[in-house]
Enzyme design. Structure first.
Site, PDB file in Angstrom:
ATOM      1  N   THR B 161     113.540 -17.793  50.037  1.00  0.00           N
ATOM      2  CA  THR B 161     113.758 -16.402  50.462  1.00  0.00           C
ATOM      3  C   THR B 161     114.683 -15.640  49.518  1.00  0.00           C
ATOM      4  O   THR B 161     115.627 -16.197  48.967  1.00  0.00           O
ATOM      5  CB  THR B 161     114.349 -16.395  51.882  1.00  0.00           C
ATOM      6  OG1 THR B 161     113.453 -17.096  52.741  1.00  0.00           O
ATOM      7  CG2 THR B 161     114.528 -14.981  52.415  1.00  0.00           C
ATOM      8  N   SER B 216      98.426 -17.756  43.855  1.00  0.00           N
ATOM      9  CA  SER B 216      98.281 -19.213  43.881  1.00  0.00           C
ATOM     10  C   SER B 216      98.571 -19.861  42.540  1.00  0.00           C
ATOM     11  O   SER B 216      98.645 -21.076  42.447  1.00  0.00           O
ATOM     12  CB  SER B 216      96.873 -19.584  44.336  1.00  0.00           C
ATOM     13  OG  SER B 216      95.935 -18.909  43.511  1.00  0.00           O
ATOM     14  N   GLU B 401     111.629 -19.786  59.388  1.00  0.00           N
ATOM     15  CA  GLU B 401     110.483 -20.690  59.356  1.00  0.00           C
ATOM     16  C   GLU B 401     109.184 -19.930  59.622  1.00  0.00           C
ATOM     17  O   GLU B 401     108.216 -20.483  60.154  1.00  0.00           O
ATOM     18  CB  GLU B 401     110.678 -21.790  60.413  1.00  0.00           C
ATOM     19  CG  GLU B 401     109.905 -23.060  60.169  1.00  0.00           C
ATOM     20  CD  GLU B 401     110.425 -23.852  59.004  1.00  0.00           C
ATOM     21  OE1 GLU B 401     111.603 -23.655  58.638  1.00  0.00           O
ATOM     22  OE2 GLU B 401     109.677 -24.662  58.442  1.00  0.00           O
TER      23      GLU B 401
END
Lengths: 254, 421
Positions: B161, B216, B401
């Site tokens: 984060t 990705s 989470e």
């Protein structure tokens, strides 16, 4: 001293459970009730494991008498550090009437069979509060006893035992082999660690019948009735000390 | 007719669960194994649960209010938990760990969280940092970074984060530039649990700065030793709840990471970071359930003691109905996390179940804690009673989470995906 220690562990109703008497007053409710190892037996196991860690004994064997469920109690002892377990199979009516006399006969027979140097028990069980098994076992074996032990030191082939007695503390020296019963302040039992719980699964528990040990389980006692203690009555508040004294005189207390 | 329906339903569920094989056989007692589906714990699982429960009730519960007030990191409790093997449960046995299944570690997590979720989060964050290495690390990395966790009570952290990117992981801006045999990292991370206490971090940084590069392929996962020059943990943040847990911002200034510390390879980071969640969401849900159970127990005990209008308040339906609904939520949250943990242990992709469990448990933990305060009335609002802490601690379960909203995004995507041709 180097040898084998036998530790007796008893499966009792957990200390935190609220006990209820069966409606027919024949005993207390045990079905579906949480059970665990008698707290004084935990202290006994801890002491035995400590002796092994100090390399003063070679092997710690946990023993319990009862039906299949007592194996859980033996497993707890194994997870705390005992090396192997012996489950003495007693069930049904025999288990209901199992008391200190029968258990001490079993313990004495096992102590001889296993050639134990030391037998450690909890001072009493929290269900029957008998405080007899250790003493009776010592008598049957004709071994010295160190009961209510709050401190145990090995001195060669003897044990120095500090005992908690009404007047304070008594220190005695006894020869081995001997029987000890553990009191509250002997030690603080360890938590079983997760790895030890997993290792305990591989440790052996042998099954034995009382008849194999030549022990007769017939009880000489019969429980007539079990009742709850009387409900606590409300007290009476008084204003002065004089009032207190006169009230106590009134009910014949002084 | 009804009987036939029941039999068919039984057969259907039996077939669907046939693939569970060894685990189900292991878990079921002899009486229920014929049904396939089982709620029975093995003897070993029960013993683990008992150990964690005993530890939580005796060591964590009494100390929790003190740590909550001071915000001090609960070092003695963590050390003791480590000694008992209650930490690092996910580390495989060949690196000195317990190699427990996610289900087993969830059982432990729920019990510890019952004691204090602040303590439990500090412990759980270790798992979050380790799972990327367990799933994606090579032999050398696993030995080096997992091995040390079982030799001493060390902490690790999951460093993803940033101040500008939480839910939108693709928005991570911390940049890692390859220079010879190293990567030089610059950036800012935020809200990192164990940020100031970790021995090493799992770091997600962008290695392909081209905005057209697909998510990705644009990110890389690194293992970073916390004592690497340039790693600067910020101040300990003062949060609403779980106050003893160490949460910090971390600045990375020209931090050099050897290429040996790249997980899998350049560009594989996003998948690793996201893949960790399927394993860590069930334990987080278990933690929320532990908190909810505690709130329920406290409220129920209080309701059986406090008297109003001539009887204990538990005898008033307003309160007993409240407690009933709290109980419903706790039981369902437990079943949800257990299912999601069991699914991933079977080797299946459990994203759907993991998100459901986390979303549900987070939401009900807040509802149940708030209701517990209500049952306590005026006393519940006061810091001498245990429930206001639970309400403050519960909030974060809807945020970290994966926020409650992100979970709903995931669940709807998974759900609709089943219906689309």
């Amino acid at each position: 001293m180097s040898g084998r220690v036998l530790v007796g562990v008893k499966r009792v109703i957990d200390y935190a459970v609220k006990i209820r008497v069966k409606p027919d007053n024949s005993g207390v409710v045990t079905d579906g009730v949480k059970h665990s190892m008698n707290p004084f037996c935990e202290i006994a196991v801890e002491e035995a494991v400590k002796l092994k860690e100090k390399k003063l004994v070679k092997e710690v064997v946990a023993v319990s008498c009862g039906p299949q469920q007592v194996q859980e109690t033996i497993r707890t002892a194994l997870a705390m550090g005992a090396d192997r377990g012996i489950h003495v199979e007693v069930s049904g009516k025999d288990y209901e009437s199992l008391g200190p006399l029968q258990v001490s006969k079993i313990m004495a027979a096992l102590a001889k069979k296993e050639e134990a140097q030391l037998l450690i028990l909890g001072k009493q069980a929290i269900d029957d509060d008998c405080n007899q098994t250790g003493q009776m076992t010592a008598a049957l074996l004709d071994w010295p006893q160190g009961t209510f032990a709050s401190e145990v030191t090995v001195e060669g082939e003897k044990l120095k035992v500090v005992r908690e007695i009404d007047g304070g503390l008594e220190t005695i020296k006894i020869n081995l082999p001997a029987v000890l019963t553990a009191d509250l302040r002997l030690n603080t039992p360890r938590y079983a660690t997760l790895p030890n719980i997993m290792k305990a699964k591989k440790k052996k528990i042998t099954q034995v019948k009382p008849s194999d040990l030549g022990v007769d389980l017939t009880s000489r006692l019969q429980v007539l009735r079990v009742d709850e203690p009387p409900q606590r009555q409300a007290g009476v508040k008084v204003e002065t000390v004089d009032d207190l004294v006169s009230k106590l005189r009134e009910c014949g207390r002084i | 007719m009804l009987f036939n329906k029941l039999v068919r339903a039984g057969v259907r569920s039996g077939i669907r669960l046939q693939s569970s094989g060894a685990a189900a056989a292991d878990a079921a007692s002899s009486s229920s194994s014929s049904l396939g589906f089982s709620f029975e714990l093995t003897d070993q699982q029960k013993e683990f649960q008992q150990l964690a429960r005993k530890f939580a009730r005796e060591e964590i519960v009494p100390a929790a209010p003190v740590y909550d007030k001071s915000g001090e990191y609960p070092v003695p409790i963590i050390k003791k938990a480590w000694e008992l093997g209650l930490m690092n449960s996910h580390i495989p046995q060949e690196y000195g760990g317990m190699g427990l299944s996610i289900f087993d570690s969830c059982l432990i997590t729920e019990e510890l969280a019952y004691g204090c979720t602040g303590v439990q989060t500090a412990i759980e964050a270790n798992s979050l940092g380790q799972i990327p290495v367990i799933l994606a690390g090579n032999e050398m990395q696993k030995k080096k970074y997992l091995g040390r966790m079982t030799e001493e009570p060390l902490m690790s952290a999951y460093c993803v984060t940033e101040p500008g990117a939480g839910s939108d992981v693709a928005g991570v801006k911390t940049l890692a530039v390859k220079k010879g045999d190293e990567y030089v990292v610059n950036g800012q991370k935020m809200w990192i649990t164990n940020g100031g206490k970790a021995n090493w971090y799992f770091l997600l940084a962008r290695t392909n700065p081209d905005p057209k590069c697909p998510t990705s392929k644009a990110f890389t996962g690194f293992i970073v030793d916390a004592d690497t020059p340039g790693v600067q943990p910020g101040r300990k943040e003062m949060n609403m709840g779980q106050r003893c847990s160490d949460t910090r911002g971390i600045t990375f200034e020209d931090v050099r990471i050897p290429k040996e510390n790249v997980l899998i390879g350049e560009g594989a980071g996003f998948k690793i970071a996201m893949g960790a969640f399927d394993n860590t969401r069930p334990p987080v849900a278990a933690g929320a359930t532990g908190l909810a159970q505690r709130a329920l127990d406290e409220a129920t005990n209080y309701a059986l003691e406090r008297k109003t209008f001539g009887k204990v308040i538990a005898e008033h339906q307003a309160i007993s109905f409240l407690l009933a609904e709290m109980a419903m939520k706790v039981e369902l949250a437990r079943m949800a996390y257990q299912r999601s943990a069991w699914e991933v242990d079977q080797g299946r992709r459990n994203t759907y179940f993991a998100s459901i469990a986390k979303a549900f448990a987070g939401d009900i933990a807040n509802q149940v804690a708030s209701d517990a305060v209500q049952v306590f009335g005026g006393n519940g609002f006061n810091s001498d009673y245990p429930v206001e802490k639970l309400m403050r601690d519960a909030k974060i379960y809807q945020i970290y989470e994966g926020t409650a909203q992100i979970q709903r995004l995931i669940i709807s995507r998974e759900h609709l995906g089943k219906y689309m041709k």
